[in-house]
Design a protein around this motif. Structure first.
Motif, PDB file in Angstrom:
ATOM      1  N   ARG A   1      49.974  48.959 160.791  1.00  0.00           N
ATOM      2  CA  ARG A   1      49.539  48.403 162.084  1.00  0.00           C
ATOM      3  C   ARG A   1      48.427  49.253 162.696  1.00  0.00           C
ATOM      4  O   ARG A   1      47.474  48.735 163.258  1.00  0.00           O
ATOM      5  CB  ARG A   1      50.742  48.317 163.029  1.00  0.00           C
ATOM      6  N   GLN A   2      48.550  50.561 162.556  1.00  0.00           N
ATOM      7  CA  GLN A   2      47.547  51.469 163.119  1.00  0.00           C
ATOM      8  C   GLN A   2      46.188  51.325 162.438  1.00  0.00           C
ATOM      9  O   GLN A   2      45.165  51.676 163.028  1.00  0.00           O
ATOM     10  CB  GLN A   2      48.023  52.918 163.017  1.00  0.00           C
ATOM     11  N   ARG A   3      46.171  50.806 161.226  1.00  0.00           N
ATOM     12  CA  ARG A   3      44.913  50.643 160.492  1.00  0.00           C
ATOM     13  C   ARG A   3      44.168  49.374 160.878  1.00  0.00           C
ATOM     14  O   ARG A   3      43.034  49.172 160.462  1.00  0.00           O
ATOM     15  CB  ARG A   3      45.192  50.618 158.998  1.00  0.00           C
ATOM     16  N   LEU A   4      44.816  48.496 161.661  1.00  0.00           N
ATOM     17  CA  LEU A   4      44.239  47.188 161.966  1.00  0.00           C
ATOM     18  C   LEU A   4      43.533  47.168 163.314  1.00  0.00           C
ATOM     19  O   LEU A   4      43.885  47.919 164.223  1.00  0.00           O
ATOM     20  CB  LEU A   4      45.350  46.127 161.980  1.00  0.00           C
ATOM     21  N   ALA A   5      42.583  46.275 163.430  1.00  0.00           N
ATOM     22  CA  ALA A   5      41.951  46.005 164.721  1.00  0.00           C
ATOM     23  C   ALA A   5      42.985  45.344 165.635  1.00  0.00           C
ATOM     24  O   ALA A   5      44.000  44.806 165.167  1.00  0.00           O
ATOM     25  CB  ALA A   5      40.743  45.093 164.529  1.00  0.00           C
ATOM     26  N   ALA A   6      42.721  45.359 166.929  1.00  0.00           N
ATOM     27  CA  ALA A   6      43.686  44.861 167.917  1.00  0.00           C
ATOM     28  C   ALA A   6      44.133  43.417 167.644  1.00  0.00           C
ATOM     29  O   ALA A   6      45.332  43.115 167.717  1.00  0.00           O
ATOM     30  CB  ALA A   6      43.106  44.977 169.324  1.00  0.00           C
TER      31      ALA A   6
ATOM     32  N   GLN B   1      62.358  52.879 156.313  1.00  0.00           N
ATOM     33  CA  GLN B   1      61.128  52.892 155.513  1.00  0.00           C
ATOM     34  C   GLN B   1      60.222  51.737 155.910  1.00  0.00           C
ATOM     35  O   GLN B   1      59.008  51.904 156.045  1.00  0.00           O
ATOM     36  CB  GLN B   1      61.453  52.827 154.023  1.00  0.00           C
ATOM     37  N   LEU B   2      60.809  50.561 156.105  1.00  0.00           N
ATOM     38  CA  LEU B   2      60.024  49.404 156.526  1.00  0.00           C
ATOM     39  C   LEU B   2      59.339  49.672 157.858  1.00  0.00           C
ATOM     40  O   LEU B   2      58.138  49.413 158.008  1.00  0.00           O
ATOM     41  CB  LEU B   2      60.906  48.161 156.632  1.00  0.00           C
ATOM     42  N   ASN B   3      60.069  50.184 158.826  1.00  0.00           N
ATOM     43  CA  ASN B   3      59.492  50.456 160.145  1.00  0.00           C
ATOM     44  C   ASN B   3      58.363  51.470 160.066  1.00  0.00           C
ATOM     45  O   ASN B   3      57.331  51.314 160.736  1.00  0.00           O
ATOM     46  CB  ASN B   3      60.576  50.914 161.114  1.00  0.00           C
ATOM     47  N   SER B   4      58.521  52.484 159.238  1.00  0.00           N
ATOM     48  CA  SER B   4      57.475  53.487 159.078  1.00  0.00           C
ATOM     49  C   SER B   4      56.212  52.871 158.466  1.00  0.00           C
ATOM     50  O   SER B   4      55.101  53.089 158.969  1.00  0.00           O
ATOM     51  CB  SER B   4      57.988  54.624 158.193  1.00  0.00           C
ATOM     52  N   LEU B   5      56.375  52.095 157.400  1.00  0.00           N
ATOM     53  CA  LEU B   5      55.222  51.449 156.767  1.00  0.00           C
ATOM     54  C   LEU B   5      54.550  50.456 157.704  1.00  0.00           C
ATOM     55  O   LEU B   5      53.319  50.378 157.756  1.00  0.00           O
ATOM     56  CB  LEU B   5      55.655  50.741 155.486  1.00  0.00           C
ATOM     57  N   TYR B   6      55.356  49.706 158.435  1.00  0.00           N
ATOM     58  CA  TYR B   6      54.826  48.742 159.391  1.00  0.00           C
ATOM     59  C   TYR B   6      53.936  49.451 160.418  1.00  0.00           C
ATOM     60  O   TYR B   6      52.814  49.002 160.693  1.00  0.00           O
ATOM     61  CB  TYR B   6      55.976  48.004 160.082  1.00  0.00           C
TER      62      TYR B   6
ATOM     63  N   LEU C   1      38.868  41.219 150.107  1.00  0.00           N
ATOM     64  CA  LEU C   1      39.031  39.900 150.700  1.00  0.00           C
ATOM     65  C   LEU C   1      40.476  39.398 150.697  1.00  0.00           C
ATOM     66  O   LEU C   1      40.785  38.416 151.362  1.00  0.00           O
ATOM     67  CB  LEU C   1      38.119  38.886 149.980  1.00  0.00           C
ATOM     68  N   ASP C   2      41.345  40.050 149.956  1.00  0.00           N
ATOM     69  CA  ASP C   2      42.757  39.674 149.926  1.00  0.00           C
ATOM     70  C   ASP C   2      43.543  40.287 151.082  1.00  0.00           C
ATOM     71  O   ASP C   2      44.742  40.044 151.204  1.00  0.00           O
ATOM     72  CB  ASP C   2      43.416  40.131 148.615  1.00  0.00           C
ATOM     73  N   CYS C   3      42.895  41.091 151.900  1.00  0.00           N
ATOM     74  CA  CYS C   3      43.595  41.823 152.951  1.00  0.00           C
ATOM     75  C   CYS C   3      42.946  41.605 154.312  1.00  0.00           C
ATOM     76  O   CYS C   3      41.737  41.372 154.398  1.00  0.00           O
ATOM     77  CB  CYS C   3      43.547  43.317 152.661  1.00  0.00           C
ATOM     78  N   PRO C   4      43.734  41.710 155.377  1.00  0.00           N
ATOM     79  CA  PRO C   4      43.135  41.639 156.716  1.00  0.00           C
ATOM     80  C   PRO C   4      42.149  42.779 156.919  1.00  0.00           C
ATOM     81  O   PRO C   4      42.265  43.829 156.279  1.00  0.00           O
ATOM     82  CB  PRO C   4      44.339  41.810 157.656  1.00  0.00           C
TER      83      PRO C   4
ATOM     84  N   LEU D   1      54.143  45.432 152.313  1.00  0.00           N
ATOM     85  CA  LEU D   1      53.400  46.329 153.205  1.00  0.00           C
ATOM     86  C   LEU D   1      52.739  47.469 152.427  1.00  0.00           C
ATOM     87  O   LEU D   1      51.631  47.893 152.763  1.00  0.00           O
ATOM     88  CB  LEU D   1      54.308  46.878 154.297  1.00  0.00           C
ATOM     89  N   GLN D   2      53.402  47.969 151.386  1.00  0.00           N
ATOM     90  CA  GLN D   2      52.791  49.012 150.559  1.00  0.00           C
ATOM     91  C   GLN D   2      51.505  48.500 149.916  1.00  0.00           C
ATOM     92  O   GLN D   2      50.510  49.220 149.862  1.00  0.00           O
ATOM     93  CB  GLN D   2      53.773  49.489 149.484  1.00  0.00           C
ATOM     94  N   LYS D   3      51.538  47.260 149.460  1.00  0.00           N
ATOM     95  CA  LYS D   3      50.347  46.663 148.872  1.00  0.00           C
ATOM     96  C   LYS D   3      49.238  46.567 149.924  1.00  0.00           C
ATOM     97  O   LYS D   3      48.077  46.879 149.650  1.00  0.00           O
ATOM     98  CB  LYS D   3      50.663  45.280 148.307  1.00  0.00           C
ATOM     99  N   LEU D   4      49.599  46.130 151.125  1.00  0.00           N
ATOM    100  CA  LEU D   4      48.605  46.021 152.194  1.00  0.00           C
ATOM    101  C   LEU D   4      48.047  47.383 152.583  1.00  0.00           C
ATOM    102  O   LEU D   4      46.863  47.503 152.912  1.00  0.00           O
ATOM    103  CB  LEU D   4      49.205  45.319 153.408  1.00  0.00           C
ATOM    104  N   LEU D   5      48.881  48.417 152.545  1.00  0.00           N
ATOM    105  CA  LEU D   5      48.412  49.769 152.870  1.00  0.00           C
ATOM    106  C   LEU D   5      47.401  50.285 151.855  1.00  0.00           C
ATOM    107  O   LEU D   5      46.611  51.169 152.159  1.00  0.00           O
ATOM    108  CB  LEU D   5      49.592  50.738 152.961  1.00  0.00           C
ATOM    109  N   GLN D   6      47.412  49.735 150.657  1.00  0.00           N
ATOM    110  CA  GLN D   6      46.476  50.167 149.617  1.00  0.00           C
ATOM    111  C   GLN D   6      45.146  49.423 149.680  1.00  0.00           C
ATOM    112  O   GLN D   6      44.240  49.712 148.908  1.00  0.00           O
ATOM    113  CB  GLN D   6      47.119  49.977 148.244  1.00  0.00           C
ATOM    114  N   CYS D   7      45.033  48.487 150.592  1.00  0.00           N
ATOM    115  CA  CYS D   7      43.795  47.718 150.718  1.00  0.00           C
ATOM    116  C   CYS D   7      42.622  48.632 151.050  1.00  0.00           C
ATOM    117  O   CYS D   7      42.756  49.592 151.811  1.00  0.00           O
ATOM    118  CB  CYS D   7      43.918  46.676 151.831  1.00  0.00           C
ATOM    119  N   GLN D   8      41.500  48.294 150.475  1.00  0.00           N
ATOM    120  CA  GLN D   8      40.270  49.015 150.769  1.00  0.00           C
ATOM    121  C   GLN D   8      39.386  48.140 151.641  1.00  0.00           C
ATOM    122  O   GLN D   8      39.459  46.914 151.580  1.00  0.00           O
ATOM    123  CB  GLN D   8      39.544  49.362 149.465  1.00  0.00           C
TER     124      GLN D   8
END
Length: 132
Positions: free
Chosen positions: A57-62, A48-53, A126-129, A115-122
């Protein structure tokens, strides 16, 4: 005192394993069976961790992908060092694999929540990359 702590840890592990590893672990009676069940629970959490990671990761800039990779590697180092510390009193004992895997699983479940919290970032949060 050591026995009481170990019993509490084992009781907590058993309740978590029943949920994570299914019915076969509900009746685990031997240390070997408990070790197998702990391994199953850790494997599920790790997948589950690897899947969320990967999803995050795919949502982030390089540049942020690289920063996430560095952070994840540092987290793995922390997880392993913390679990070595936390399981030192049972090191070498037959219960060690169960307690070790319980520690790894607990830390992995905490990282999953992060990571679940980070995936919910909009976008613009400002709290998220920065997201792509």
């Amino acid at each position: 005192m050591k026995f009481g702590l170990t019993a509490l840890l084992l009781a907590g592990l058993c309740s978590n394993l029943v949920q994570a590893a299914g019915d076969s672990c509900q009746h685990a009676m031997t240390q070997a069976d408990m070790n197998v069940c702990a391994a199953k629970a850790h494997e599920l959490a790790d997948k589950q961790l690897n899947s969320l990671y990967q999803q995050y990761r795919q949502r982030l800039a390089a540049d942020d992908q690289q920063r996430l990779t560095i952070a994840q590697r540092a987290w793995i180092g922390y997880r392993d060092a913390a679990c070595r510390f936390e399981t030192a009193q049972v090191s070498g004992g037959s219960i060690f694999p169960t307690i070790w895997l319980q520690c790894l699983t607990g830390k992995t479940e905490n990282r999953i929540k992060e990571l679940q919290k980070l995936l919910q970032c909009q976008e613009g949060d400002l709290d998220c990359p920065a997201l792509q």
